[in-house]
Write an enzyme that holds these catalytic residues in place. Structure first.
Site, PDB file in Angstrom:
ATOM      1  N   CYS A  98       0.810  -1.224   0.000  1.00  0.00           N
ATOM      2  CA  CYS A  98       0.000   0.000   0.000  1.00  0.00           C
ATOM      3  C   CYS A  98       0.846   1.279   0.000  1.00  0.00           C
ATOM      4  O   CYS A  98       1.424   1.604  -1.016  1.00  0.00           O
ATOM      5  CB  CYS A  98      -0.985  -0.065   1.174  1.00  0.00           C
ATOM      6  N   ARG A 132     -12.775   5.793  -0.983  1.00  0.00           N
ATOM      7  CA  ARG A 132     -11.795   4.954  -0.310  1.00  0.00           C
ATOM      8  C   ARG A 132     -12.172   3.487  -0.498  1.00  0.00           C
ATOM      9  O   ARG A 132     -13.340   3.129  -0.364  1.00  0.00           O
ATOM     10  CB  ARG A 132     -11.819   5.316   1.173  1.00  0.00           C
ATOM     11  N   HIS A 198      -2.895  -5.665   2.824  1.00  0.00           N
ATOM     12  CA  HIS A 198      -2.508  -5.706   4.243  1.00  0.00           C
ATOM     13  C   HIS A 198      -3.021  -7.028   4.811  1.00  0.00           C
ATOM     14  O   HIS A 198      -3.555  -7.875   4.110  1.00  0.00           O
ATOM     15  CB  HIS A 198      -3.208  -4.570   5.005  1.00  0.00           C
TER      16      HIS A 198
HETATM   17  N1  GLN Z   1      -2.402   6.771   2.332  1.00  0.00           N
HETATM   18  C1  GLN Z   1      -2.455   5.853   1.256  1.00  0.00           C
HETATM   19  C2  GLN Z   1      -3.834   5.760   0.650  1.00  0.00           C
HETATM   20  O1  GLN Z   1      -4.801   6.048   1.294  1.00  0.00           O
HETATM   21  C3  GLN Z   1      -1.961   4.496   1.698  1.00  0.00           C
HETATM   22  C4  GLN Z   1      -2.843   3.855   2.731  1.00  0.00           C
HETATM   23  C5  GLN Z   1      -2.306   2.577   3.313  1.00  0.00           C
HETATM   24  O2  GLN Z   1      -1.105   2.309   3.296  1.00  0.00           O
HETATM   25  N2  GLN Z   1      -3.184   1.796   3.888  1.00  0.00           N
HETATM   26  O3  GLN Z   1      -3.982   5.393  -0.482  1.00  0.00           O
END
Ligand code: GLN
Length: 258
Positions: A98, A132, A198
């Site tokens: 990520c 998101r 993740h």
């Molecule tokens: N901040 C980045 C995004 O929102 C990565 C998020 C993350 O590593 N979970 O895309």
């Protein structure tokens, strides 16, 4: 008797970039090496530290929030980013999740429009998406001609687009993957794997852990090393249980406000 060499894992920014169980990847790698009699040194490298490419057989770079990514981008792009690329070019293994994956691309634009430079290991660009992507994900890969699945958990607003000729890590079966549009997930360059998964990723996808270890050992010893098989019944059960749950949920990816 000659002891197997100690593997050297570099954990990039463990204090700033490690969310949603990312550190479990390090634990899985260390345990799976130790179970085969291979000792491992794990070195955390963070802001202000030096990264010696000759001392990194396997590099791990976890995820993080935009705020931390801004700090890390400043520190990483330049010497450390170049050392990372040098290690990968020399045969080291790398796993980035990520936020770390995004910072190994060319640029990452934060949700509020700040364009952060990346190290450019992967020819990818990441831009903020309209929503998101949060949820469990299921990805199909065929890295060595064998079809396998990866299960993980994604939470990102960034959308990643692969440059021409960049090989994705796999195809999204459930979830958003790189961008929620083209069904690609992650990127591969030599022994480096980037993705949005993740979870922790490696404990429930042990074959990927072993693949990374094999690459790292080859770099360390200069020869191909066949890793003895482990009893992975628990890990495989965990993988199957998540895969079934994700399939049953039927591709539902939640979207939420930033
Ligand atoms: N901040 C980045 C995004 O929102 C990565 C998020 C993350 O590593 N979970 O895309």
């Amino acid at each position: 008797m000659t002891l197997p060499p100690r593997l050297r894992i570099v954990h990039l920014y463990p204090d700033l970039m490690s969310v949603y169980g990312d550190r479990g990847n390090i634990l899985a790698l260390v345990r799976r090496a130790q179970w085969r009699g291979i000792e491992v040194d794990v070195t955390g490298v963070t802001v202000g530290d030096r990264l010696d490419p000759d001392e990194a057989d396997l590099i791990f770079f976890g995820g993080g929030q935009d705020r931390e990514q801004a700090v890390v981008s400043k520190d990483f792009v330049g010497e450390k980013g170049e050392a990372t690329i040098e290690a990968v070019e020399d045969g080291a293994a790398l796993l980035a999740i990520c936020g770390g994956y995004q910072l190994l691309g060319r640029t990452y634009t934060t949700f509020d429009g700040q364009e952060l430079p990346g190290a450019g290991l992967f020819d990818i660009r990441s831009v903020p998406g309209p929503r998101r992507h949060i949820g469990n994900a299921l990805v199909e890969t065929d890295l060595d001609g064998e079809s396998r699945t990866l299960v993980g958990f994604e939470n990102h607003s960034g959308c990643t687009y692969l440059g021409d000729g960049v090989r994705p890590l796999g195809k999204v079966l459930v979830g958003a993957g790189n961008n929620g549009e083209d069904r690609t997930e992650g990127a591969v360059y030599r022994g480096a794997y980037g993705c949005y998964l993740h979870g922790s990723l490696l404990p429930k996808n042990p074959w990927l852990a072993d693949r990374l270890l094999a690459i790292a050992l080859r770099r360390r010893t200069g020869a191909s090393v066949a890793l003895p098989a482990l009893d992975d019944r628990l890990e495989d059960d965990a993988h199957r249980a998540v895969e079934q749950r994700v399939r049953a949920a039927g591709g539902r990816v939640q979207s939420g406000a930033w």
